[in-house]
Design a protein around this motif. Structure first.
Motif, short mmCIF file in Angstrom:
data_model
loop_
_atom_site.label_atom_id
_atom_site.label_comp_id
_atom_site.label_asym_id
_atom_site.label_seq_id
_atom_site.Cartn_x
_atom_site.Cartn_y
_atom_site.Cartn_z
N TYR A 49 0.85 -1.21 0.09
CA TYR A 49 -0.08 -0.08 -0.09
C TYR A 49 0.90 1.44 0.22
O TYR A 49 2.17 1.20 0.48
N PHE A 50 0.10 2.44 -0.36
CA PHE A 50 0.79 3.49 -0.48
C PHE A 50 0.27 4.68 0.66
O PHE A 50 -0.81 4.59 1.06
N ARG A 87 -20.83 -0.29 6.81
CA ARG A 87 -21.42 -0.01 5.63
C ARG A 87 -20.27 0.11 4.46
O ARG A 87 -20.60 -0.42 3.42
N TYR A 88 -19.40 1.01 4.83
CA TYR A 88 -18.28 1.18 3.90
C TYR A 88 -17.14 -0.36 3.67
O TYR A 88 -17.18 -0.52 2.36
N PHE A 123 -11.35 -0.43 -6.31
CA PHE A 123 -10.65 0.33 -5.06
C PHE A 123 -9.61 -0.54 -4.47
O PHE A 123 -8.25 0.27 -4.20
N LYS A 124 -9.59 -1.51 -4.56
CA LYS A 124 -8.34 -2.25 -4.02
C LYS A 124 -7.12 -2.11 -4.77
O LYS A 124 -5.91 -2.21 -4.35
N ALA A 125 -7.43 -1.99 -6.28
CA ALA A 125 -6.17 -1.90 -7.20
C ALA A 125 -5.71 -0.32 -7.15
O ALA A 125 -4.57 -0.14 -7.53
N LEU A 126 -6.32 0.43 -6.45
CA LEU A 126 -5.58 1.61 -6.20
C LEU A 126 -4.40 1.94 -5.21
O LEU A 126 -3.46 2.69 -5.47
N GLY A 127 -4.32 0.72 -4.42
CA GLY A 127 -3.12 0.75 -3.56
C GLY A 127 -3.37 1.55 -2.28
O GLY A 127 -2.49 2.01 -1.64
N ARG A 129 -5.02 1.81 1.55
CA ARG A 129 -5.49 0.72 2.70
C ARG A 129 -6.87 0.68 2.78
O ARG A 129 -7.53 -0.20 2.51
N ASN A 130 -7.37 1.90 3.12
CA ASN A 130 -8.74 1.84 3.45
C ASN A 130 -9.04 3.39 3.73
O ASN A 130 -8.27 4.27 3.59
N LEU A 131 -10.51 3.76 3.71
CA LEU A 131 -11.04 5.10 3.96
C LEU A 131 -11.37 5.15 5.43
O LEU A 131 -11.01 6.36 5.80
N VAL A 132 -11.72 4.26 5.99
CA VAL A 132 -12.18 4.48 7.28
C VAL A 132 -11.33 3.32 8.16
O VAL A 132 -11.31 2.28 7.89
N ARG A 133 -10.41 4.25 9.17
CA ARG A 133 -9.96 3.20 10.01
C ARG A 133 -9.94 3.95 11.39
O ARG A 133 -10.33 5.25 11.64
N ARG A 134 -9.60 3.28 12.58
CA ARG A 134 -9.40 3.41 14.01
C ARG A 134 -7.97 3.52 14.26
O ARG A 134 -7.24 2.51 14.17
N GLU A 135 -7.77 4.69 14.72
CA GLU A 135 -6.40 5.21 15.11
C GLU A 135 -6.57 5.68 16.44
O GLU A 135 -7.18 6.76 16.56
N ALA A 136 -5.72 5.49 17.42
CA ALA A 136 -5.37 5.99 18.95
C ALA A 136 -6.94 6.31 19.59
O ALA A 136 -7.01 7.17 20.13
N GLY A 137 -7.75 5.22 19.40
CA GLY A 137 -9.19 5.16 20.01
C GLY A 137 -10.02 6.01 19.17
O GLY A 137 -11.20 6.06 19.92
#
Length: 561
Positions: A446-447, A522-523, A533-537, A539-547
């Protein structure tokens, strides 16, 4: 003496009237007595038996009369045919064909076709009119075929007789390979013995030579060299089959023996074959579905009747067997513990991150700007990104391989990068000091988020439709190999989901927030699974970081041009 015997016999032949069907037979004993005036009784019997067999084979003599010791023609035309053949045999100056008719050296298609038509008529008649439907073949062909499968497709080679003068429905593409010849056979004491075994049925010596045939044919048709480019193993020995067939004018009832070999390419063979196929229009790929239908979408017809026949005519079963056949080249990606992902920065001074999804950590690797650009080039190519421009002296190959084809700065940069990554989970693979790649599954590469943006039209955001178009853009990227082209993919998303993503981009929600969890769900069940979407490189649009929940990209609103 033989001409004199036949001339004497001609005078004693039975007769059949040209009109009204009047006929009379000739006792065999009388014919034998006539011949005994010229030769000994044993020789006379031999000569008469041979001529009797000839006329019986021509079906001009009545079988019942023969059994009763008489010769009788079945009709006046039959008498004419017998008289014509016997007269020609008794006349030293008589020929059924021109003196040079059967010559094959430096002849054109017209002469070849004439020879073929004679042989085809004769052999077809011999086959069809055999009383037991078991005519014996007079020609024996031993064939080695290869199965080279890449990306689920099978390699075919255009047949030499592309004009298909005789059978317009015959396939024009065969499996790479061909028939054994005298140069393939070892163990024959002299040319006479060698030709004897080559033209004999079920010859163990020739069957054992088929691997040599395979190697020669693959070298001639595809340029592949055994050991350097491939290994092989026997996939299927087909049941021998008979058919009146052969390239003009070598046409006869033929018995075919075919061995089909499965090919395993080396990396060098795989890369060479890619280039060879690109340069040689005679080499084409057909899918198992094409083979089942008997034609490709662009009209290429496979000539593999022997395989169809060996599967009992069940083309679906053949296609299934080919689908189960492993590819001839294994990408050979490394299996890393925990199946980690790798996220590459696009600016120097930022760390490479690696680890299980959602648990990635910085790698203890420090790269210079040149090393990072080299790594980004490898990762972009591994991911299948298009390059807008490419540095000279570089060739891009499948499965992430890049080849140095001429001296240049990358000759030093790539080994330096390999040294910098040594000891980390992210290592380079090198072959022959000219082939390099990241030996990691492309889906694990991923980039950084900074390379991407999420774009929606403000007018669409105010719409009342259930879905609206959005785009995810990947910016262009400078690498040591050249510039990666920018990429934009359009998606149709539920309007409410787009508004929720916009909300996530503006506000911070705890990781256990029920509303945010539903948005993430839903995402992940929709856009995140889209192959584009996967081919773009990304990781994801929505993620959980630092709570907290995080929308990973800049959410941009742009009006249509």
């Amino acid at each position: 003496m033989s001409a004199q015997l036949i001339q004497a016999l001609l005078l004693q032949l039975p007769r059949f009237a040209e009109e009204e069907g009047v006929f009379y037979p000739a006792p065999r004993s009388a014919l034998l007595n006539e011949l005994c005036q010229y030769v000994e009784p044993d020789a006379a019997e031999t000569a008469l038996s041979l001529l009797e067999n000839l006329l019986d084979t021509l079906a001009v003599l009545d079988r019942t009369s023969l059994q009763n010791g008489e010769w009788r023609f079945v009709s006046y035309p039959a008498q004419l045919l017998a008289s014509s053949i016997l007269t020609a045999m008794s006349d030293a100056d008589s020929r059924l064909f021109a003196a040079n008719f059967w010559n094959t050296h430096s002849i054109g298609n017209e002469r070849k076709d004439s020879q073929r038509e004679v042989l085809r008529w004769l052999e077809t008649a011999r086959t069809e009119h055999h009383a037991e439907q078991n005519a014996q073949p007079i020609r024996f062909i031993y064939v080695a075929w290869s199965l080279i499968k890449l990306d689920g497709r099978i390699l075919f080679y255009q047949r030499e007789d592309t004009q298909k003068r005789h059978d317009k429905t015959a396939g024009d593409y065969g499996l790479p390979g061909g028939r054994a010849n005298q140069n393939d056979i070892g163990g024959a004491a002299d040319p006479a013995q060698m030709l004897a075994v080559l033209q004999a049925p079920n010859s163990e010596l020739v069957l054992n030579a088929l691997p040599t045939t395979l190697q020669r044919e693959l070298r001639e048709e595809a340029g592949l060299r055994f050991d350097e480019h491939y290994q092989f193993s026997l996939w299927r020995r087909l049941q021998p089959y008979r058919q009146v067939q052969g390239a003009a004018p070598n046409h006869a009832l033929t018995e075919y023996y075919l061995d089909v070999y499965q090919i395993e390419l080396t990396l060098e063979g795989f890369l060479y074959l890619q280039q060879r196929v690109a340069e040689d229009e005679r080499l084409v790929w057909l899918t198992p579905d094409d083979i089942e239908r008997g034609t490709s979408d662009d009209g290429k017809i496979p000539y593999i009747q022997a395989l169809y026949r060996d599967f009992g005519g069940d083309r679906a079963a053949l296609a299934a067997a080919l689908q189960q056949l492993p590819d001839s080249f294994n990408a050979g990606y490394r299996l890393l513990q925990g199946n980690p992902v790798f996220i590459f920065p696009i600016q120097p001074g930022q760390p490479i991150r690696a680890g299980e999804p959602g648990k990635d950590k910085p790698l203890p690797v420090t790269l210079s700007r040149q090393q990072l650009q080299t790594l980004l080039g490898l990762a972009a190519h591994a991911r299948g990104f298009d390059f807008k421009s490419l540095q000279p002296g570089i060739a891009l190959h499948a499965y992430g391989w890049i080849e140095l084809t001429a001296p240049g700065p990358l000759q030093a940069a790539l080994p330096e990068l390999a040294a910098a990554l040594a000891g980390s989970p992210l290592q380079l693979e090198c072959r022959q000091d000219r082939l390099f790649r990241l030996p990691i599954q492309p889906a694990s590469l991923y980039f950084a988020d900074a390379l991407f943006s999420f774009v929606a039209n403000p007018d669409d955001l105010r719409a009342t439709t259930s879905k609206i178009p959005v785009s995810i853009r990947r910016a262009g990227l400078d690498t040591a190999f050249g510039q990666v082209a920018p990429k934009s993919e359009a998606f149709s998303l539920p309007l409410q989901l787009v508004h929720d993503l916009l909300d996530l981009s503006k506000n911070r929600y705890p990781a256990d927030n029920e509303t945010a969890v539903k948005i993430e769900d839903r995402y992940k069940k929709g856009l995140h699974l889209d192959p584009r979407f996967k081919a773009l490189g990304l990781r994801n649009l929505v993620r959980r970081e630092a709570g907290v929940f995080k929308f990973a990209l800049p959410f941009r609103t742009e009006s249509a041009d």
